[in-house]
Design an enzyme around this catalytic site. Structure first.
Site, PDB file in Angstrom:
ATOM      1  N   GLU A  55      82.090  17.952 117.375  1.00  0.00           N
ATOM      2  CA  GLU A  55      81.971  18.771 116.041  1.00  0.00           C
ATOM      3  C   GLU A  55      83.277  17.876 115.191  1.00  0.00           C
ATOM      4  OE1 GLU A  55      80.270  21.234 114.810  1.00  0.00           O
ATOM      5  OE2 GLU A  55      79.301  21.751 116.610  1.00  0.00           O
ATOM      6  N   CYS A 103      87.381  21.926 108.974  1.00  0.00           N
ATOM      7  CA  CYS A 103      86.462  20.562 108.938  1.00  0.00           C
ATOM      8  C   CYS A 103      85.393  20.919 107.859  1.00  0.00           C
ATOM      9  CB  CYS A 103      85.867  20.427 110.196  1.00  0.00           C
ATOM     10  SG  CYS A 103      85.178  21.796 110.883  1.00  0.00           S
TER      11      CYS A 103
END
Ligand code: UN1
Length: 514
Positions: free
Chosen positions: A267, A301
């Protein structure tokens, strides 16, 4: 904001001035690693410290985890789900103090701290249901009186390496799914937010004890990446590593895990954009853009980094945005009037400064913000004024993810051009389009639309629900965790064929008589 006394919260969370950084479930260890102190980015004050994990301690934890896996995998999945259900109940009791610690140690505002604990609770509920739905398919065999099906077995140790920006939720997404899958977990949290990890383990320890869960099922190794990073990634005892962090480190993780043919869920960075078409509801878009761009001080993110606007709405939207930016309340993360807290530390401030300089150098136009704040309320040196800059998509700095509140504005003429600009970055995590025109929205979601793992309509890029699979394409790493069928990555898949005839026919009609 008046001075806050954080001691009562630490007490509520059973944290001391010095805390052990290694845990195998209910047993804690003061270890051979270096002692490290944690300071709040909001006011620079010392919160408490953690005795880190050394390499030898790590190997002991792995041995305990290996042993625990042998029995945990044989506990029926719904019974494992029952343990997760109780963890969810326990987290509900601690939502406020844990939310406060997340806010104080990491710097996200209290509302977001609470939201993060809510994500943990939600994934617990999801995982409980999942524990009764670890389904495989059944297939019809080409051979008479044969039956085929696939089933999912527990995998082993799952290494969860989490980032500072979601100190507790990312662990929960991975660990709760791993637990119901019959795996055991070794968690290495970011060294910037160790206290959050210790607090979580204290909360779950009670449930583990009450249910006699063996030592080694849920483990914590608070270790410096320099001490333990490569060791963990290269460790053949860990069939699955779930890593959240930068693309730069993620490439190394992918390589080290790949070299031993282990599996990884990566990720990594995002460079998320929102397209605003002439058919957008601009008021709704405005709220989504501001939350996406300055929420968590631009350190998700999924943070919104680029706005790709149709030329007909560009000036109007820009002015609305600037007006909101100029009155954003910036301050202590625990002050309930704050919308923008501090950056996590001085390194992050330096990254912000450097990025602003590069924007200017490449020809960008800073239209608001971009400065580090000074003065009594900002004495920790970690507060910045969120920045908006007019740029071109091809600038090197625009192609990179800067983990700070810098929002780039880009103009377009046709939807085709907007989508082309949108996809023309190395990352592929989250994306959004604002429009009430079905032709535009469906094009964005089609094969020739967004190339990201997450694509939204009339919703911003950040704040995904746990029920969907979370993750992204390209340099974001391709991993998926949390909801939908992401659980499958945490299990070992097996195809079974059973012959209940008295013959031994071979597949593909092959004749082979002996
Ligand atoms: C992250 O920034 O690492 O979608 C995760 C979101 C959150 C998770 C972000 N649910 O913004």
């Amino acid at each position: 904001m008046k001075e806050i006394d954080f001691k009562p919260i630490l007490k509520e969370l059973h944290l001391e001035a010095k805390n052990p950084g290694v845990c195998t479930g209910t047993e804690w260890k003061y270890t051979t690693g270096k002692f490290i102190e944690s300071f709040s980015p909001s006011d620079g004050k010392l919160i408490a410290g953690v005795q880190q994990c050394g390499v030898e301690d790590y190997h002991e934890v792995i041995e305990t985890a290996k042993e625990a896996f042998k029995s945990w995998r044989m506990v029926p999945a719904p019974k494992r789900g029952e343990v997760v259900r109780q963890i969810g109940l326990e987290l509900r009791k601690y939502k406020e103090p844990l939310g406060k610690l997340v806010s104080y140690e990491m710097g996200k505002i209290y509302q977001e701290g609470l939201g993060e604990v809510q994500e943990m609770i939600d994934i617990c509920d999801f995982a409980v249901g999942q524990s009764r739905q670890l389904y495989g398919f059944t297939m019809h065999s080409e051979r008479a009186k044969h039956r085929m099906y696939d089933q999912y077995h527990p995998l082993g140790i799952v290494g969860v390496v989490s980032a500072f920006n979601f100190p507790v939720a990312v662990w929960a997404w991975n660990a709760m799914i791993a637990l119901v899958a019959g795996d055991v977990v070794v968690w290495k949290p970011s060294s910037k937010v160790y206290l959050c990890a210790v607090a979580v383990h204290k909360i779950v320890a009670k449930v583990l004890k009450e249910n006699s869960v063996p030592e080694g099922v849920l483990n914590l190794v608070a270790a410096d990446s320099k001490v333990l990073g490569d060791t963990l990634f290269s460790d053949k005892n860990i069939p699955l590593v779930s890593f959240t962090g930068s693309t730069r480190i993620g490439k190394k993780v992918g390589r080290l895990v790949g070299e031993r043919l282990g599996r990884s869920i990566l990720e990594l960075g995002g460079n998320n954009a929102i397209i605003i078409t002439p058919n957008a509801d601009l008021e709704m878009a405005l709220r989504a853009v501001v939350f996406g761009a300055v929420g968590t001080c631009g350190q998700r993110c999924t943070s919104t980094r680029r706005i790709i606007m149709h030329e007909s709405v560009y000036e109007t939207f820009k002015q609305k945005l600037v007006a909101v930016y100029e009155k954003l309340p910036i301050g202590h993360a625990l002050d309930e009037t704050t919308l923008v807290g501090p950056l996590v530390d001085n390194w992050a401030v330096q990254d912000f400064r450097n990025a602003i300089e590069r924007v200017k150098k490449e020809g960008g136009n800073i239209i608001t913000g971009g400065k580090v704040l000074e003065g009594e309320d900002y004495s920790s040196g970690t507060y910045v004024r969120p920045c908006i800059a007019e740029v071109e998509n091809h600038y090197d700095i625009v192609q990179e993810e800067t983990f700070a509140p810098i929002l780039y504005l880009i103009k377009y003429k046709t939807l085709e051009e907007a989508i082309q600009i949108h996809n023309d970055v190395p990352q592929g995590l989250s994306s959004a389009l604002f429009s009430t025109n079905m032709l535009e929205t469906e094009t964005f979601l089609s094969h020739e639309g967004s190339d990201c793992g997450i694509a939204n309509i009339n919703i911003g890029t950040s704040g995904a629900e746990i029920g969907g699979a979370f993750g992204g394409e390209k340099e974001t790493g391709g991993g998926r965790e949390s909801g939908s069928d992401a659980w499958k990555a945490y299990m070992r898949r097996q195809t079974n064929t059973i012959n209940f005839s008295t013959e031994l026919p071979l597949a593909q009609g092959i004749e082979f008589s002996v």
